[in-house]
Design a protein around this motif. Sequence first.
Motif, mmCIF file in Angstrom:
data_model
loop_
_atom_site.group_PDB
_atom_site.id
_atom_site.type_symbol
_atom_site.label_atom_id
_atom_site.label_comp_id
_atom_site.label_asym_id
_atom_site.label_seq_id
_atom_site.Cartn_x
_atom_site.Cartn_y
_atom_site.Cartn_z
ATOM 1 N N SER A 14 0.850 -1.201 0.000
ATOM 2 C CA SER A 14 0.000 0.000 0.000
ATOM 3 C C SER A 14 0.877 1.239 0.000
ATOM 4 C CB SER A 14 -0.923 -0.003 1.220
ATOM 5 O OG SER A 14 -1.763 -1.114 1.173
ATOM 6 N N LEU A 15 1.426 1.542 -1.150
ATOM 7 C CA LEU A 15 2.360 2.658 -1.270
ATOM 8 C C LEU A 15 1.850 3.693 -2.264
ATOM 9 C CD1 LEU A 15 5.726 0.674 -1.398
ATOM 10 C CD2 LEU A 15 4.701 1.816 0.560
ATOM 11 N N HIS A 16 0.529 3.863 -2.310
ATOM 12 C CA HIS A 16 -0.060 4.824 -3.242
ATOM 13 C C HIS A 16 0.102 6.241 -2.707
ATOM 14 C CE1 HIS A 16 -1.749 1.412 -5.285
ATOM 15 N NE2 HIS A 16 -2.299 1.004 -4.157
ATOM 16 N N ALA A 17 0.168 7.178 -3.593
ATOM 17 C CA ALA A 17 0.245 8.580 -3.202
ATOM 18 C C ALA A 17 -0.851 9.352 -3.906
ATOM 19 C CB ALA A 17 1.608 9.173 -3.577
ATOM 20 N N ALA A 18 -1.291 10.406 -3.278
ATOM 21 C CA ALA A 18 -2.339 11.224 -3.887
ATOM 22 C C ALA A 18 -1.848 11.763 -5.213
ATOM 23 C CB ALA A 18 -2.709 12.363 -2.952
ATOM 24 N N GLY A 19 -2.725 11.767 -6.202
ATOM 25 C CA GLY A 19 -2.360 12.287 -7.513
ATOM 26 C C GLY A 19 -1.696 11.256 -8.400
ATOM 27 N N ALA A 20 -1.427 10.040 -7.835
ATOM 28 C CA ALA A 20 -0.781 9.008 -8.629
ATOM 29 C C ALA A 20 -1.827 8.230 -9.400
ATOM 30 C CB ALA A 20 0.022 8.074 -7.742
ATOM 31 N N GLY A 21 -1.385 7.430 -10.322
ATOM 32 C CA GLY A 21 -2.280 6.607 -11.111
ATOM 33 C C GLY A 21 -1.525 5.414 -11.631
ATOM 34 N N PRO A 22 -2.115 4.667 -12.515
ATOM 35 C CA PRO A 22 -1.449 3.487 -13.053
ATOM 36 C C PRO A 22 -0.196 3.866 -13.812
ATOM 37 C CG PRO A 22 -3.438 3.988 -14.303
ATOM 38 C CD PRO A 22 -3.451 4.864 -13.098
ATOM 39 N N ASP A 23 0.862 3.100 -13.608
ATOM 40 C CA ASP A 23 2.136 3.351 -14.278
ATOM 41 C C ASP A 23 2.153 2.564 -15.582
ATOM 42 O OD1 ASP A 23 4.737 3.687 -15.077
ATOM 43 O OD2 ASP A 23 5.551 3.520 -13.051
ATOM 44 N N THR A 24 2.038 3.271 -16.696
ATOM 45 C CA THR A 24 1.950 2.618 -17.998
ATOM 46 C C THR A 24 3.293 2.068 -18.477
ATOM 47 O OG1 THR A 24 2.264 4.748 -19.098
ATOM 48 C CG2 THR A 24 -0.001 4.039 -18.668
ATOM 49 N N LEU A 25 4.383 2.400 -17.776
ATOM 50 C CA LEU A 25 5.691 1.908 -18.192
ATOM 51 C C LEU A 25 5.940 0.475 -17.759
ATOM 52 C CD1 LEU A 25 7.893 5.035 -17.377
ATOM 53 C CD2 LEU A 25 6.932 4.365 -19.592
ATOM 54 N N GLU A 162 -10.108 11.944 -13.595
ATOM 55 C CA GLU A 162 -10.027 11.069 -12.434
ATOM 56 C C GLU A 162 -9.774 9.627 -12.856
ATOM 57 O OE1 GLU A 162 -13.723 11.754 -10.508
ATOM 58 O OE2 GLU A 162 -14.921 10.890 -12.116
ATOM 59 N N THR A 163 -9.306 8.853 -11.881
ATOM 60 C CA THR A 163 -8.987 7.448 -12.111
ATOM 61 C C THR A 163 -9.491 6.629 -10.929
ATOM 62 O OG1 THR A 163 -6.989 8.036 -13.365
ATOM 63 C CG2 THR A 163 -7.138 5.787 -12.529
ATOM 64 N N TYR A 164 -10.038 5.456 -11.219
ATOM 65 C CA TYR A 164 -10.504 4.535 -10.179
ATOM 66 C C TYR A 164 -9.709 3.234 -10.267
ATOM 67 C CZ TYR A 164 -14.649 7.538 -9.855
ATOM 68 O OH TYR A 164 -15.502 8.607 -9.691
ATOM 69 N N ARG A 165 -9.519 2.648 -9.128
ATOM 70 C CA ARG A 165 -8.922 1.300 -9.063
ATOM 71 C C ARG A 165 -9.780 0.469 -8.114
ATOM 72 N NH1 ARG A 165 -5.096 -2.037 -6.262
ATOM 73 N NH2 ARG A 165 -3.583 -3.033 -7.659
ATOM 74 N N ILE A 166 -10.394 -0.585 -8.638
ATOM 75 C CA ILE A 166 -11.263 -1.444 -7.837
ATOM 76 C C ILE A 166 -10.724 -2.864 -7.899
ATOM 77 C CG2 ILE A 166 -13.609 -2.339 -7.532
ATOM 78 C CD1 ILE A 166 -14.649 0.160 -8.902
ATOM 79 N N SER A 167 -10.588 -3.493 -6.738
ATOM 80 C CA SER A 167 -10.070 -4.855 -6.708
ATOM 81 C C SER A 167 -10.774 -5.667 -5.633
ATOM 82 C CB SER A 167 -8.556 -4.852 -6.441
ATOM 83 O OG SER A 167 -8.271 -4.318 -5.164
ATOM 84 N N GLY A 168 -10.857 -6.943 -5.874
ATOM 85 C CA GLY A 168 -11.409 -7.881 -4.910
ATOM 86 C C GLY A 168 -10.466 -9.053 -4.753
ATOM 87 N N GLU A 169 -10.531 -9.705 -3.610
ATOM 88 C CA GLU A 169 -9.631 -10.815 -3.350
ATOM 89 C C GLU A 169 -10.352 -11.918 -2.600
ATOM 90 O OE1 GLU A 169 -5.388 -10.112 -2.553
ATOM 91 O OE2 GLU A 169 -5.779 -11.029 -0.589
ATOM 92 N N LEU A 170 -10.131 -13.142 -3.022
ATOM 93 C CA LEU A 170 -10.631 -14.320 -2.330
ATOM 94 C C LEU A 170 -9.434 -15.142 -1.872
ATOM 95 C CD1 LEU A 170 -13.577 -15.429 -4.665
ATOM 96 C CD2 LEU A 170 -13.726 -14.227 -2.467
ATOM 97 N N ALA A 171 -9.535 -15.711 -0.671
ATOM 98 C CA ALA A 171 -8.384 -16.407 -0.114
ATOM 99 C C ALA A 171 -8.792 -17.687 0.590
ATOM 100 C CB ALA A 171 -7.642 -15.498 0.862
ATOM 101 N N GLU A 234 -10.287 2.661 -4.765
ATOM 102 C CA GLU A 234 -9.420 3.836 -4.698
ATOM 103 C C GLU A 234 -9.795 4.819 -5.803
ATOM 104 O OE1 GLU A 234 -5.197 2.126 -3.230
ATOM 105 O OE2 GLU A 234 -6.079 1.094 -4.953
ATOM 106 N N TRP A 235 -9.618 6.097 -5.479
ATOM 107 C CA TRP A 235 -10.014 7.154 -6.425
ATOM 108 C C TRP A 235 -8.970 8.260 -6.424
ATOM 109 C CZ3 TRP A 235 -11.548 12.228 -4.779
ATOM 110 C CH2 TRP A 235 -12.004 13.060 -5.812
ATOM 111 N N TRP A 236 -8.463 8.589 -7.601
ATOM 112 C CA TRP A 236 -7.527 9.694 -7.787
ATOM 113 C C TRP A 236 -8.210 10.798 -8.583
ATOM 114 C CZ3 TRP A 236 -6.076 4.639 -7.955
ATOM 115 C CH2 TRP A 236 -4.956 4.255 -7.218
ATOM 116 N N GLN A 237 -8.026 12.035 -8.164
ATOM 117 C CA GLN A 237 -8.522 13.187 -8.911
ATOM 118 C C GLN A 237 -7.316 14.027 -9.325
ATOM 119 O OE1 GLN A 237 -9.003 16.659 -8.445
ATOM 120 N NE2 GLN A 237 -10.642 16.953 -9.941
ATOM 121 N N ASN A 238 -7.309 14.488 -10.542
ATOM 122 C CA ASN A 238 -6.108 15.107 -11.097
ATOM 123 C C ASN A 238 -5.653 16.348 -10.344
ATOM 124 O OD1 ASN A 238 -6.205 13.107 -12.978
ATOM 125 N ND2 ASN A 238 -6.721 14.416 -14.730
#
Length: 418
Positions: A14-25, A162-171, A234-238
């Motif tokens: 969990s190392l997200h920062a505000a204003g960040a988004g998916p890294d396309t590189l 804006e960008t959204y990231r939604i994830s689910g996990e089953l274990a 998670e939600w990022w706004q530019n």
Amino acid sequence: MKKIIFFLFTAVLSLHAAGAGPDTLFNTQASWSFFAGGRTNSLPASFYYRFHRGGFLDRPYLEKNAQKLKQDNIGGFDYKNGLYLERQIDSIGKRSDFFVGIRLEERYHVSTAFNSDLFKLSFFGNKIFEGATASAGPFNFRSLSYRYYGITFGKWMKKTNETYRISGELAYLEGRRGIEIEAKRATMTTATDGRFIQLDLQGSYYESDSTRFKGSRFLWPSSGNGFSGSIDIEWWQNDGHFMRFSARDIGFIDWKSSGQNYSADTALKFDGFIIPNVITYHDSLFRMSTDSLKRLNPEAVRSSKRIFLPAWFCMEYIRSLPDLPLAINVGITARAYTSYRPFLYSGCTWQVNSNAKLNLTVGTGGWGGINANASFEWIFLNSWRLQTGLMQLESVFSPRNVRGVGIIAGISKKFNSL
């Protein structure tokens, strides 16, 4: 309790920062993360350590710590250790920006809640309550050791601003050992000179079959099996806004029928003879006077048991300040099926340079008191990220009365192919 530290694949740090988004590189990320920490709201951590290790606790030491007790004493500890792998998927059908991941972790959790009468009754005996009633309930203790095998599936959703990231996990959960002790009601009345004792008790003690688990075994046989689910939004706004909601570890472990279960629901009165002290304390272990209270020794019943995980519920908001290398954050964390209380916190993140940042947070709640935490994150060689942190900083300024300790560490590597 000894831990088997092994390297596994687990979910992203969990190392997200505000204003960040998916890294396309990069389309793949692997990481290792470690967390160990706990706290109490009354007794120092050294007391729990000495008691757990079987160290001698003399009467002056016990009396000194008894003065620090509250009416409601709580404490707990968590441990996690594992590795992670996540891969972006170009498309599923006509939709893109999906990702999948696998997580496997070694986990341990313990929590307790008790009152001051239980502590005094356990370590000093009932003689100090002569002519009075000791109320030792309610009381809770829970300990869980298990391994976590999770599969994650999620999606990025990009819009104009804006960008959204939604994830689910089953274990799947491989239970190693589980203990649950609960006393809903426990009172003891001691008459003057100990001429009679009246006990009112309703409680249970369960322990999974520890003979099935040997430290040298990597996988089965296990003591229990369970399942859990998690969701992250998670939600990022530019303009520098970021929000996160998480509900994690919602699940349970069903411990096998070979576990031992003790239960009692009774009201007893002992009279006609003198019982000056029901509980006798010897070398860090307390035992009941079996000569006078043999009727309180219930036989173990072999049975199964479902124990729910200490689920996490978190909400966080981060705001990057315009034209400043600074972001502020506020949040709340709550947990279920544990003595942990809602934790409110706020803090800031200082962007030292393009590759390093320092985070400081202060909060109240959890397992008690004011908590101060600090962590440092460093990006090097373009695709490596290192995180280290120290929790319960307030303990550094009161080393003789440390009520909490904690460390976090992690390292991750991004790849553009794998």
